[in-house]
Design an enzyme around this catalytic site. Structure first.
Site, mmCIF file in Angstrom:
data_model
loop_
_atom_site.group_PDB
_atom_site.id
_atom_site.type_symbol
_atom_site.label_atom_id
_atom_site.label_comp_id
_atom_site.label_asym_id
_atom_site.label_seq_id
_atom_site.Cartn_x
_atom_site.Cartn_y
_atom_site.Cartn_z
ATOM 1 N N PRO A 194 0.618 -1.137 0.214
ATOM 2 C CA PRO A 194 -0.074 -0.042 -0.062
ATOM 3 C C PRO A 194 0.916 1.290 -0.167
ATOM 4 O O PRO A 194 2.032 1.150 0.603
ATOM 5 C CB PRO A 194 -1.078 -0.075 1.188
ATOM 6 C CG PRO A 194 -0.005 -1.005 2.063
ATOM 7 C CD PRO A 194 0.871 -2.016 1.242
ATOM 8 N N GLY A 195 0.389 2.430 -0.666
ATOM 9 C CA GLY A 195 1.102 3.364 -0.592
ATOM 10 C C GLY A 195 1.988 3.837 -1.669
ATOM 11 O O GLY A 195 2.619 4.786 -1.931
ATOM 12 N N CYS A 196 1.817 3.007 -2.791
ATOM 13 C CA CYS A 196 2.648 2.932 -4.099
ATOM 14 C C CYS A 196 1.798 3.333 -5.199
ATOM 15 O O CYS A 196 0.714 2.756 -5.226
ATOM 16 C CB CYS A 196 3.373 1.744 -4.253
ATOM 17 S SG CYS A 196 4.652 1.183 -3.232
ATOM 18 N N MET A 197 2.063 4.309 -6.238
ATOM 19 C CA MET A 197 1.137 4.621 -7.250
ATOM 20 C C MET A 197 1.233 3.522 -8.168
ATOM 21 O O MET A 197 0.201 3.164 -8.705
ATOM 22 C CB MET A 197 1.860 5.810 -7.643
ATOM 23 C CG MET A 197 1.697 7.050 -6.953
ATOM 24 S SD MET A 197 -0.076 7.711 -6.577
ATOM 25 C CE MET A 197 -0.773 8.245 -8.008
ATOM 26 N N SER A 198 2.522 2.718 -8.449
ATOM 27 C CA SER A 198 2.425 1.684 -9.061
ATOM 28 C C SER A 198 2.200 0.439 -8.552
ATOM 29 O O SER A 198 1.980 0.413 -7.206
ATOM 30 C CB SER A 198 3.866 1.574 -9.736
ATOM 31 O OG SER A 198 4.099 2.611 -10.618
#
Length: 134
Positions: free
Chosen positions: A45-49
């Protein structure tokens, strides 16, 4: 390649575009992560990709498997895997990743979203290490 060697190599790369290509190349050289490990649970979680990350103990060392669907992020994954390679969970918790990030001069060249994603991956690795160190 060890993280120290990567930092040394980056000292000789003045142009950011060349560093960018080097990071992408690191990601291209990552061993393939089995598709079966790319689950909702392994998503960071927390990654754009999309970034998938799992770990397992191999002897005393925590071995991390990770992948991303974005080239530059996959390269950042490779940097993290180098930084944490061949370490026990306790040693992983002692790694100063912000120092490594600074030595690679990544801070000023990554977008805030990528930087946040990088630290989300770090948080995931540290959480896995804390769980096993306890």
């Amino acid at each position: 390649m060890q993280i120290e060697e990567l930092i040394e190599n980056f000292d000789f790369i003045d142009d950011w575009e060349d560093r960018y290509r080097a990071i992408i190349e690191l990601g291209q050289n990552l061993p393939a992560m089995p598709e079966a490990l790319k689950t909702k649970t392994s998503l960071v979680p927390g990654c754009m990709s999309q970034v998938w990350m799992v770990s397992r103990m191999e002897g005393e060392h925590l071995h991390i498997f990770a992948d991303s669907d974005a080239a530059i992020v996959k390269g950042l994954v490779a940097v993290l895997l180098m930084a944490y390679a061949n370490k026990t969970p306790q040693e992983i918790l002692l790694v100063d990743i912000k120092d490594i990030f600074a030595k690679l001069n990544l801070e000023s060249h990554l977008s805030p979203n990528r930087r946040n994603g990088f630290y989300a991956m770090v948080a995931r690795i540290c959480a896995m290490a804390k769980e096993l160190a306890a």
